[in-house]
Scaffold this motif. Structure first.
Motif, PDB file in Angstrom:
ATOM      1  N   ALA A   1       0.304   4.032   7.085  1.00 57.32           N
ATOM      2  CA  ALA A   1      -0.571   4.728   7.169  1.00 57.32           C
ATOM      3  C   ALA A   1      -0.033   6.199   6.851  1.00 57.32           C
ATOM      4  O   ALA A   1      -0.802   7.143   6.166  1.00 57.32           O
ATOM      5  CB  ALA A   1      -1.027   3.960   8.384  1.00 57.32           C
TER       6      ALA A   1
ATOM      7  N   ARG B   1      -3.751  14.052   1.573  1.00 62.89           N
ATOM      8  CA  ARG B   1      -4.353  15.145   1.972  1.00 62.89           C
ATOM      9  C   ARG B   1      -3.558  16.330   1.027  1.00 62.89           C
ATOM     10  O   ARG B   1      -4.146  17.236   1.592  1.00 62.89           O
ATOM     11  CB  ARG B   1      -3.626  15.621   3.513  1.00 62.89           C
TER      12      ARG B   1
ATOM     13  N   ALA C   1      -7.577   4.433   3.031  1.00 62.48           N
ATOM     14  CA  ALA C   1      -7.151   5.205   1.655  1.00 62.48           C
ATOM     15  C   ALA C   1      -7.706   5.355   0.716  1.00 62.48           C
ATOM     16  O   ALA C   1      -7.941   6.457  -0.081  1.00 62.48           O
ATOM     17  CB  ALA C   1      -5.437   5.622   1.909  1.00 62.48           C
TER      18      ALA C   1
ATOM     19  N   TRP D   1     -10.875   6.992   1.313  1.00 59.19           N
ATOM     20  CA  TRP D   1     -10.515   8.198   1.661  1.00 59.19           C
ATOM     21  C   TRP D   1     -10.425   9.427   0.052  1.00 59.19           C
ATOM     22  O   TRP D   1     -11.476  10.336   0.842  1.00 59.19           O
ATOM     23  CB  TRP D   1      -9.783   8.641   2.740  1.00 59.19           C
TER      24      TRP D   1
ATOM     25  N   ASP E   1      -1.726   8.382   4.233  1.00 57.97           N
ATOM     26  CA  ASP E   1      -2.556   9.975   4.202  1.00 57.97           C
ATOM     27  C   ASP E   1      -1.538  11.208   4.631  1.00 57.97           C
ATOM     28  O   ASP E   1      -2.771  12.270   3.483  1.00 57.97           O
ATOM     29  CB  ASP E   1      -1.915   9.661   5.864  1.00 57.97           C
TER      30      ASP E   1
END
Length: 350
Positions: free
Chosen positions: A282, A290, A335, A338, A286
């Motif tokens: 995770a 990002r 993920a 996203w 992330d």
């Protein structure tokens, strides 16, 4: 780029290939990375195969069921290529089925390691015990490699009618999975020479080295005929904590920014038996989503149900990702969703 690796797509059964492609789609991948394999000795046994290619095992456990792409022809005294149903036609099938699902492929021409022959089998054809230098500098193996690359790139798919060099399903070629030539100057020289050769045959696809690139900090990014960089991250192998590996992700994305080329984390894994495995994935994903300097990830490795009925045991490394509703597969899927939303939003702004 959201991707998965799979190591048996060129020798698994049709059903096993389809299950992997469908599972890749289900977890949100848009790219699959694989290697062209197996490589054997001679069919008559006069030139030894250095690995157990007749083993009766599941595909994930390197049971290739008599599939081979490259072999030694003792009568001709040279390398030969298997274009048959248990050879390159399996690659045709993979490309055709990936295209139906709008999946892109990163295809490495060869594996460095001997698990299914690879470059180690090819140097063994010539009787060399040198595992790190011979293949990359001997004129015979270098010509074998060029012959193989030329054959692959110009091959016309028996199912689609498209030459591989014209097929949009193929996103990129990689020279070799983890081509660990020694010394490093030899690796860089071979990479420059062979990437230029691939580009001379195929101007439609991206080219990368496939090198692990951790210790040398992406030193091959300066080669002009490489379009993007690759690195392979296994934190326990490099004695890194989960947080230190996350910092390494940020560092390598900064290297990409400075080099002006994308850099892809194209292999990484962390054993499921680690208590913090879900949290680790995770965190890393992330960061990769990002950071706008990160080109994406290709997790090692997605596996699906075998023809024998179950998932691979994966009792050693425990890196396998399965589309089974487990914690790690759900993290990968989230993920991917996203990242897709971010791409859509950025596209809308543009």
């Amino acid at each position: 780029m959201i991707g998965v690796n799979n190591h048996y797509l060129t020798f698994g059964s049709k059903d096993e290939v389809i299950r992997v492609l469908d599972d890749a789609t289900a977890v949100g991948a848009n790219v699959i990375r694989t290697f062209l394999q197996p490589v054997i000795g001679s069919l008559d046994g006069s030139v030894a195969t250095i690995w157990d290619w007749r083993a009766k095992r599941d595909a994930s456990d390197l049971g290739v069921k008599d599939t081979y792409l490259l072999y030694w022809d003792p009568r001709a005294g040279r390398m030969a290529i298997n274009d048959g149903a248990n050879g390159m036609q399996k690659v045709d099938f993979l490309i055709a089925e990936a295209g139906k699902r709008r999946l892109k492929l990163i295809i490495a021409f060869l594996d460095f390691w001997s698990y299914t022959g690879g470059a180690q089998q090819m140097r063994a054809w010539y009787g060399s015990p040198d595992k790190s230098g011979f293949f990359f500098q001997d004129p015979r193996t270098k010509q074998d490699y060029r012959t193989w690359v030329s054959h692959v790139v110009q091959r016309v798919n028996t199912l689609t009618g498209l030459a591989y060099r014209d097929d949009p399903t193929i996103m990129a070629w990689e020279l070799m999975n983890e081509g660990n030539a020694r010394p490093d100057a030899l690796r860089l020289a071979w990479t420059a020479e062979m990437s230029a050769y691939v580009k001379s045959l195929d101007s439609n696809h991206l080219v990368s080295s496939g090198h692990a690139s951790v210790s040398d900090k992406l030193s091959d990014l300066t080669i002009p005929t490489l379009d993007f960089g690759t690195w392979h991250g296994y934190p326990l192998f490099y004695k890194l904590t989960v947080k230190q590996f996350n910092d390494t992700i940020i560092e390598f994305c900064q290297l990409a920014l400075r080099a002006g080329k994308p850099v892809l984390l194209e292999e990484f894994g962390y054993a499921r038996s680690n208590r913090d495995s879900a949290e680790a994935y995770a965190m890393w994903l992330d960061t990769l989503v990002r950071d706008p300097n990160c080109a994406g990830w290709v997790v090692w490795r997605l596996v699906s149900r075998q023809d024998s009925g179950g998932y691979p045991a994966d009792e050693d490394e425990q890196f396998d990702i399965r589309n089974d509703g487990g914690a790690i597969s759900n993290i990968v899927k989230a993920a991917a969703e996203w990242a897709a939303q971010i791409r859509k939003a950025v596209g809308g702004i543009r």
